[in-house]
Design an enzyme around this catalytic site. Structure first.
Site, mmCIF file in Angstrom:
data_model
loop_
_atom_site.group_PDB
_atom_site.id
_atom_site.type_symbol
_atom_site.label_atom_id
_atom_site.label_comp_id
_atom_site.label_asym_id
_atom_site.label_seq_id
_atom_site.Cartn_x
_atom_site.Cartn_y
_atom_site.Cartn_z
ATOM 1 N N GLU A 417 7.980 41.890 52.060
ATOM 2 C CA GLU A 417 8.078 41.456 53.457
ATOM 3 C C GLU A 417 9.499 41.378 53.997
ATOM 4 O OE1 GLU A 417 5.939 37.902 54.347
ATOM 5 O OE2 GLU A 417 4.008 38.697 53.716
ATOM 6 N N TYR A 474 -3.914 34.294 59.325
ATOM 7 C CA TYR A 474 -2.864 34.543 60.304
ATOM 8 C C TYR A 474 -3.279 35.600 61.326
ATOM 9 C CZ TYR A 474 -0.024 32.085 56.856
ATOM 10 O OH TYR A 474 0.466 31.148 55.976
#
Length: 681
Positions: A417, A474
Site C-alpha cells: 500500500e 471500507y
C-alpha cells in the site's frame, strides 16, 4: 570472488554412505542463546557503551524484551518510541575460534559495543543480523556487551510508519555463535551461508546446486575440504558431493556443488510437507538448512499451481506474533500456538505482513506445508533519498538470503500500500524487484496494492499483483468483491491477481442479529457482521479460479496504537481470533468449515447470551451432513447445510435460560449454547 564448482566426487546413494573426504580437524559450531543476565534502561544515556559504566540501577530483564507492550496497545497513539539500552557480560570460549553475536530481530536501528568498542550498526527492525566480535572479545575473559536499540522514526530506514505498533527493543533471541576459523560464511546479510537451488525436478531425479560460502579467517591461504550431504526425512543419506577449495587468507569463496537426489519425494503443501535437509561441511564447521522439492507457477486464468497441479491459495495474513502483556517479545511456544491455530483453521497459505517475520515462523510453515508470501517493510510511504533506497534494498537482500532455503516461501513481496504513486515510490519498488531478481531468479514476486488505480504503475513492478480490497468494510457491499475482480480480469486478462487482504472488524463482546454495516472507525463492531462479510467474500473468491490466492485480514487481533474503534482502543480487531489467542470468532468457524477436513459444527452468535427479543434465527456452520436442532430439548427439525450453513428461522425463545443444541446426524457431535431471554424494560 571467483566461483568454484566442485564436482570431484559425487556419490548418489540408496541407503548407505561412503565417506568422500576426511574433513580437516576443527571445532564444531556452537550457538548459545543469551536470554538472561541483561540490564535495561529506557532512554539514551551518555557513556553507556563503556566497559566500566555503572548499570547497577538499571532494570534486570530477560530476552526477548520490549518496552512498549502496554502503551503500544492503549490507543493513545503516542506510545514511546525511544532509545533503549541493554547491557550484559559474556565470556567467549578459549582457543582459536571465531565469535559472532547474532540478533534475530531488534527494532529499529541497533548499535552494538563489545568491550567499549563498536561491533556494528544495523538499520531495520525485522531482519536478523550478525557481527563478528572476535577481535573485541578476548578468549576466556569476561567482556561487556552494550546494545543501543533506537525505536524512533528514521527517515532513511523502512518502515517509516504503519497501521501496527512498532515494538522497540531486543524482541527476538540474541545468540553467541562460535565457529572454527575455517567456516561457512556467517556475514552474508545474516543468512546461513548455504543456498540450495533446485535446477530440475522430475519423478526420476532432482538436480540441485548447493552454494556454500567458504570463509578462511586465518592468516594464510588454506586448502579447505567441502562436503555436501543430503538427508531425507528419516535422516537417511541420499546424496553426497565432496571436494576441496583453496581460499586466501581473510577471504570468502562461494563453492557450488552439484547434487542429484533420485526418486525425489516432493514437498506438497499441507497434503504432504515432506522435508529433506542439506548439510554443508567446511573443515570442522557445518551448517544444515531445510530442503523441500517442489515447483510453483501462476497462470492468469487458472491461478496458482503447486507441483504442476492447481492449488488455489486460501490463507490468512499474520502480523508479528504478540501477546497483550508482552507485545512482540514472545517465545517459540507462543508462535507454535499461533501456527497450530492456523493449521486448525485449514489455511494452506500465509502472508507474513508487513516485514520479515521470526525464523521460527518460516520453519513452522515448512513443516506444516503452508505456502508463504513474505515481504520487505515498505508500508505507506517512502523517503525520496538514496539512503532510503539503499536501506530498502539491503532489507530485501536480508529477506532473501535468510529465507532462501525455506520451501514454504513461494513469493517475495515488494511491500504494501504505497499511498502516493511518486517517482520515488516507483524507483524504490523497482530497486527491490531488482534485488529479488538478482538474489533469487526462480521465485515469483508480488506486491499488495491499494487505494490507487488497479493498474497504477506501482502495481506493475512485481510478477504478480495482490489487491487489498475490503468490500463490506471500507468499501460498500461484501458481494461486490466478485464484480470488482471480474471487471479487472476482463480489462487486463494477462494480469495475475490475488486478494491480498479482505475482512472486517469484530468484537466478541458486541452482537447484533441481522446487523447493518457498521462504521469501520466507530465503536460498534458486532461479531455477526464480520461473519457475514466472510461468507460473502469467500463465496466470491471461491467462484473465481483466476484469483491465484486470497488472504484474510487478519488471523489474530493485534496492537495498532493509533486506532480507537470497536470495543477496545489500540487494537485492530479484524482478527479471526482474539489477541490473547483464547476466543475464536464466528468467522473462524466459517473458514474452517470451508477449508478444513476437520468435522465442524458451530452455532453462531454463541456469545450473544442475553436476548431481549423472543424470536431469533439459529445459524450453524457445519460440514455437508445433516444437522438437527433442539431448544430446551424440543426438536426443531433437521437441515442439510447449504454451502456449509444450516439455518432455522423464527425460533422462539422462552423467558429465562434457553439451551440450544445442534447435533451432527453423521457422527453424533454436538454444539450447545445457552441464550437467556431477559424481560425488556
Amino acid at each position: 570472488m571467483r566461483r568454484v564448482v566442485i564436482a570431484l566426487i559425487t556419490l548418489l546413494l540408496c541407503g548407505f554412505c561412503v565417506p568422500a573426504a576426511v574433513a580437516a580437524p576443527g571445532h564444531a559450531r556452537t550457538e548459545t542463546v543469551l536470554a538472561t543476565g541483561w540490564k535495561f534502561h529506557l532512554g539514551d544515556v551518555a557513556g553507556a557503551a563503556a566497559p566500566d559504566f555503572d548499570d547497577f540501577a538499571w532494570t534486570p530483564v530477560t530476552l526477548p524484551h520490549t518496552w512498549n507492550a502496554a502503551d503500544g496497545a492503549d490507543g493513545g497513539g503516542n506510545y514511546r518510541r525511544d532509545v533503549g539500552w541493554y547491557r550484559t557480560r559474556l565470556t567467549v570460549p578459549a582457543g582459536n575460534r571465531r565469535v559472532f553475536l547474532q540478533f534475530d530481530g531488534a527494532n529499529l536501528v541497533t548499535d552494538v559495543y563489545v568491550g567499549g568498542r563498536r561491533a556494528g550498526r544495523h538499520e531495520g527492525g525485522y531482519s536478523g543480523f550478525r557481527f563478528d566480535i572476535t577481535g573485541l572479545a578476548p578468549a576466556g575473559r569476561p567482556v561487556s556487551v552494550a546494545v543501543a536499540v533506537d525505536n524512533r522514526k528514521t527517515a532513511d530506514v523502512a518502515p517509516l510508519d504503519g497501521d501496527f505498533t512498532l515494538f522497540g527493543g531486543l524482541y527476538r533471541d540474541v545468540r553467541l555463535v562460535v565457529t572454527d576459523p575455517m567456516h561457512v560464511d556467517a556475514l552474508d546479510y545474516g543468512g546461513p551461508g548455504v543456498f540450495v537451488r533446485q535446477k530440475a525436478l522430475t519423478a526420476a531425479a532432482a538436480d540441485l546446486d548447493v552454494t556454500t560460502r567458504v570463509t578462511n579467517d586465518t592468516a594464510v591461504t588454506r586448502r579447505i575440504p567441502v562436503r555436501t550431504v543430503v538427508r531425507d526425512a528419516s535422516r537417511r543419506v541420499v546424496a553426497v558431493s565432496a571436494g576441496a577449495v583453496t581460499v586466501g587468507a581473510g577471504s570468502t569463496v562461494p563453492v557450488v556443488s552439484p547434487v542429484r537426489v533420485l526418486r525425489p519425494h516432493r514437498w506438497n503443501g499441507v497434503r504432504d510437507p515432506y522435508l529433506y535437509s542439506v548439510t554443508a561441511e567446511v573443515g570442522g564447521d557445518e551448517v544444515t538448512v531445510p530442503l523441500g522439492l517442489r515447483t510453483f507457477a501462476v497462470d492468469p486464468e487458472r491461478g496458482f499451481f503447486l507441483n504442476g497441479v492447481p492449488y488455489p491459495l486460501h490463507g490468512v495474513n499474520t502480523q508479528l506474533p504478540s501477546r497483550p502483556d508482552r507485545g512482540a517479545a514472545v517465545s517459540d511456544a507462543d508462535i507454535d500456538t499461533d501456527y497450530r491455530l492456523i493449521a486448525e483453521l485449514g489455511a494452506n497459505a500465509v502472508r507474513m505482513a508487513h516485514y520479515q517475520h521470526s525464523p521460527h515462523e518460516y520453519e513452522l510453515a515448512d513443516r506444516l506445508g503452508l505456502v508463504v508470501w513474505t515481504e520487505v517493510p515498505l508500508v505507506g510511504f517512502v523517503t525520496d533519498s538514496p539512503a532510503f533506497t539503499a536501506n530498502a534494498s539491503a532489507q530485501a537482500h536480508e529477506l532473501v538470503r535468510q529465507n532462501f532455503n525455506h520451501p514454504s516461501v513461494a513469493l517475495w513481496g515488494l511491500g504494501n500500500e504505497q499511498y502516493v504513486s511518486s517517482p520515488a515510490a516507483n524507483a524504490v519498488l523497482a530497486a527491490v524487484q531488482a534485488v529479488f531478481r538478482a538474489d533469487d531468479p526462480d521465485r515469483l514476486t508480488t506486491y499488495a496494492h491499494c487505494c490507487l488505480s488497479d493498474t497504477d504503475a506501482l502495481a506493475g513492478h512485481a510478477d504478480l499483483t495482490g489487491y487489498n480490497r475490503y468490500y463490506g468494510w471500507y468499501l460498500p457491499g461484501a458481494a461486490n468483491l466478485g464484480k470488482w475482480a471480474d471487471d479487472l480480469h476482463r480489462a487486463d486478462p494477462g494480469r495475475r491477481i490475488s486478494v491480498s487482504e479482505y475482512g472486517a472488524g469484530a468484537s466478541v463482546r458486541q452482537h447484533e442479529q441481522h446487523p447493518v454495516p457498521p462504521v469501520p472507525g466507530g465503536h460498534w463492531h458486532p461479531e455477526e457482521y464480520q461473519a457475514e462479510v466472510a461468507e460473502a467474500s469467500w463465496r466470491a473468491i471461491e467462484a473465481r479460479p483466476y484469483l491465484w490466492g486470497s488472504f484474510v485480514w487478519v488471523m489474530f487481533d493485534f496492537a495498532s496504537d493509533g486506532r480507537n474503534e470497536g470495543d477496545r482502543p489500540g487494537i485492530n480487531d479484524k482478527g479471526l481470533v482474539t489477541d490473547d489467542r483464547v476466543t475464536k470468532k464466528d468467522a473462524f468457524y466459517w473458514y474452517q468449515a470451508n477449508w478444513s477436513s476437520r468435522p465442524v459444527l458451530h452455532i453462531t452468535s454463541a456469545r450473544d447470551t442475553v436476548r431481549t427479543t423472543a424470536t431469533t434465527d439459529v445459524k450453524v456452520y457445519a460440514g455437508t451432513g445433516p444437522v438437527s436442532l433442539s431448544v430446551n430439548g424440543v426438536p426443531l427439525g433437521t437441515r442439510v447445510p447449504a454451502d456449509h450453513i444450516a439455518v432455522w428461522s423464527g425460533v422462539t425463545l422462552q423467558p429465562g435460560p434457553n439451551v440450544v443444541q445442534a447435533t451432527s446426524r453423521q457422527d453424533g457431535r454436538t454444539d450447545t449454547v445457552t441464550w437467556t431471554l431477559a424481560p425488556t424494560s
